[in-house]
Scaffold this active site. Structure first.
Site, PDB file in Angstrom:
ATOM      1  N   SER A  55     -38.678 -57.871-103.175  1.00 56.27           N
ATOM      2  CA  SER A  55     -38.088 -58.690-102.116  1.00 56.27           C
ATOM      3  C   SER A  55     -38.856 -58.518-100.815  1.00 56.27           C
ATOM      4  O   SER A  55     -39.707 -57.634-100.679  1.00 56.27           O
ATOM      5  CB  SER A  55     -36.634 -58.277-101.894  1.00 56.27           C
ATOM      6  OG  SER A  55     -36.584 -57.001-101.289  1.00 56.27           O
ATOM      7  N   LYS A  56     -38.555 -59.357 -99.883  1.00 59.20           N
ATOM      8  CA  LYS A  56     -39.194 -59.307 -98.572  1.00 59.20           C
ATOM      9  C   LYS A  56     -38.976 -57.939 -97.926  1.00 59.20           C
ATOM     10  O   LYS A  56     -39.864 -57.386 -97.293  1.00 59.20           O
ATOM     11  CB  LYS A  56     -38.599 -60.408 -97.704  1.00 59.20           C
ATOM     12  CG  LYS A  56     -39.021 -60.319 -96.249  1.00 59.20           C
ATOM     13  CD  LYS A  56     -38.558 -61.519 -95.477  1.00 59.20           C
ATOM     14  CE  LYS A  56     -38.305 -61.215 -94.010  1.00 59.20           C
ATOM     15  NZ  LYS A  56     -39.188 -60.230 -93.400  1.00 59.20           N
ATOM     16  N   ARG A  57     -37.807 -57.396 -98.122  1.00 59.51           N
ATOM     17  CA  ARG A  57     -37.489 -56.091 -97.533  1.00 59.51           C
ATOM     18  C   ARG A  57     -38.426 -54.993 -98.031  1.00 59.51           C
ATOM     19  O   ARG A  57     -38.742 -54.065 -97.294  1.00 59.51           O
ATOM     20  CB  ARG A  57     -36.043 -55.702 -97.862  1.00 59.51           C
ATOM     21  CG  ARG A  57     -35.005 -56.569 -97.177  1.00 59.51           C
ATOM     22  CD  ARG A  57     -33.606 -56.049 -97.468  1.00 59.51           C
ATOM     23  NE  ARG A  57     -33.376 -54.747 -96.864  1.00 59.51           N
ATOM     24  CZ  ARG A  57     -32.858 -54.570 -95.652  1.00 59.51           C
ATOM     25  NH1 ARG A  57     -32.532 -55.606 -94.932  1.00 59.51           N
ATOM     26  NH2 ARG A  57     -32.668 -53.356 -95.172  1.00 59.51           N
ATOM     27  N   GLY A  63     -41.516 -55.271 -98.792  1.00 54.91           N
ATOM     28  CA  GLY A  63     -42.772 -55.390 -98.076  1.00 54.91           C
ATOM     29  C   GLY A  63     -42.661 -54.727 -96.706  1.00 54.91           C
ATOM     30  O   GLY A  63     -43.529 -53.962 -96.302  1.00 54.91           O
TER      31      GLY A  63
END
Length: 513
Positions: free
Chosen positions: A266-268, A270
């Site tokens: 997920s973006k988190r 990254g």
RNA sequence: GGUGCUAUCGUCUAGUGGCCUAGGACAACGGCCUCUCACGCCGUAAACCCGGGUUCGAUUCCCGGUAGCACUACCA
């Protein structure tokens, strides 16, 4: 079987294109190109509430940057779509969907439901594991339980409703998947999915997707594994429409997982682990947030492509480096892995390192100019590009990104003002000032500034005086570089020239005594 | 909870019943090269989830277990 290969990438404009989505697009593209087929891009914007401005442009720009070419639909050079199966934005296809919703209603494969979100909520609270299906629809407020007059009246009064698919109970639905083989699911676990909502006069994903794939003559649906559970519903939809004959083949790709721990990338992750999960930097116009991108981090598109291609796919041999052309030639859905792939950012860096080495020094110099100008300021004289290319040639093998070049080449452009403490401690000895003073005199009197010339001057001198090559050369290096690092010393003196070299030795003698 | 998918070194993976004392790559570690730091080269360590079965023989086929993941919205 003989029909033309046509695949589509169908993202939702709800934000930046996730790296997993990029890989899905890539696999679709490789498959299309390999079979001489078409690659379409369709925008699935049926959820008006999640629309993010700029997301669509972001998607087309990202694909263009990566070299994933779109033959039909929305793309950079045709923002409103090209091809004769348009429009390619689902929000612009309302009339089309109306027709097919009506068809399903007329054939008895769908029905109208008036249950409000609150009523559904209450049902879910009341019945554990409540599912709107053959067993429960008789208890709900819909055209199956209401009289035709009642239904018409409610609609006439503007009451909001949805159209639900009437799933036939207890039949085994077979989904043929090119990667996983035959998947069989009993229709009892499927619920009567909402296909259309009057509130915004838009279909949901499932209906729009099937109608569009059919109308756009899609031959292969290659998408993420998260869609596998709803694939039976899609098969049922094709059957309900009478499109079984032209139903596309399915291929569900394994998911991209977190590098550490478990779960979908997920973006988190990254943000947390310090790497981009988006191809390009994304400025979210909705919440003002900025997310880093591979392009801005200094990745080459070919490195990203190569890296992504090997996440979930691998040819028979040991080859690691693939050009897009090689991928097109060698790709096959049969060789796509079935299990999820953890995202290993380190390997991505390695790929970029490899591709950077392949660039010419001139090309790298061009890319490095902005960094260089920023580092040494506008006040400086015009930068000698040939010199930049030369020093890059000397140092490029030690970096993964162009942005890392400055710390490798800075001393070629700017004399050291400080000397690295560690290097000093280890390499600047008691005798070093004496050595450097002697060496300075030798160099001042020396004419031949070539590497051989200097080597022939200094090495015999060191030998004769029995100073030790390491101790002298490292001290010399500290004078020129400011630390015990960098390319071969005669390469440095060559670029610096006699005058600058001598100046740096004198400065060091002054400062270090 | 239900349903489905999946299961080889830390990671990406090769392997389709004997070629496997399981191969490659990233990362790790060690060495070489060397005036330094890197690069590069060489090498080391590192895996077939468990239990049954089928078979002369299973990493490979089947079943069960376990684990992980996904889905389970008027989101895609």
């Amino acid at each position: 079987m003989e029909r033309k290969v046509r695949v589509r990438f169908a993202p939702s404009p709800t934000g930046a294109l996730h790296i997993g989505g990029v890989r899905t697009a890539l696999f679709n593209y490789l498959f299309a190109r390999q079979h001489g087929g078409d690659m379409l891009l369709r925008i699935e914007d049926t959820d008006s509430t999640r629309f993010v401005p700029g997301a669509e442009e972001y998607i087309t720009e990202a694909l263009a940057w990566l070299g994933i070419e779109i033959d039909e639909g929305i793309c950079q050079d045709a923002p409103n779509g090209k091809g004769n199966h348009g429009p390619y934005r689902q929000s612009e296809r309302r009339e089309i969907y109306h027709k097919y919703v009506d068809q399903l209603l007329a054939s008895g494969n769908a029905y109208i439901a008036f249950d409000t979100p609150e009523q559904l909520e209450a049902k879910r609270a009341e019945i554990a594991n409540f599912q709107y299906d053959a067993r429960t629809r008789e208890q709900m407020v819909n055209s199956l339980t209401l009289s035709k007059e009642e239904v018409d009246t409610r609609i006439a009064n503007g009451e909001k409703y949805v159209v639900r698919f009437k799933v036939e109970p207890n039949i085994d639905v077979h989904v043929h998947d090119l990667i996983r083989g035959e998947v069989v699911i009993n229709s009892n676990i499927l619920d009567d999915k909402v296909l259309y909502k009057s509130a915004d006069d838009l279909p949901t994903y499932h209906l729009a997707n099937i109608v569009d794939d059919h109308l756009m003559e899609i031959s292969h649906v290659i998408r993420g594994e998260e869609w596998l559970p709803s694939a039976p519903l899609h098969v049922l939809l094709y059957k309900a429409f009478g499109w079984e004959e032209s139903m596309p083949e399915f291929a569900h790709l394994p998911l991209l997982l977190k590098p550490d721990g478990n779960g979908k990338l997920s973006k988190r992750d990254g943000d947390r682990l310090g790497f981009p999960v988006f191809p390009l930097e994304f400025h979210n116009q909705k919440d003002g947030s900025v997310s880093s991108g591979y392009r801005e981090e200094g990745y080459y598109p070919e490195a990203v492509i190569n890296f992504l291609a090997l996440l979930g796919w691998h040819a028979t041999g040991d080859q690691e480096m693939y050009t897009m052309q090689e991928l097109i030639e060698q790709f096959s859905l049969e060789r796509v892995s079935k299990s999820g792939a953890k995202f290993d950012y380190e390997k991505g860096k390695w790929f970029n390192h490899q591709y950077l080495q392949l660039k010419s020094n001139e090309e790298l110099a061009e890319q490095f100019m902005p960094y260089l100008e920023k580092a040494i300021g506008d006040g400086q004289l015009a930068i000698d590009k040939a010199k930049v290319a030369k020093v890059i040639g000397l140092t490029k093998d030690r970096v993964n990104f162009v942005s890392e070049l400055w710390e490798q080449v800075n001393f070629f452009f700017v004399a050291p003002e400080e000397y690295d403490e560690k290097s000093l401690k280890k390499r600047w000895k008691e005798d070093s000032p004496k050595h450097m003073t002697e060496m300075l005199a030798l160099l001042e009197a020396h004419e031949d500034w070539s590497a051989e010339g200097l080597d022939n001057l200094i090495m015999p001198w060191i030998a004769e005086k029995e100073y030790g090559v390491g101790i002298v050369m490292n001290a010399f290096r500290i004078c020129l570089v400011g630390a015990a690092r960098g390319p071969h010393i005669w390469n440095i003196t060559d670029v610096l020239g006699k005058e600058e070299t001598l100046r740096r030795v004198r400065t060091a003698l002054e400062k270090l005594g």
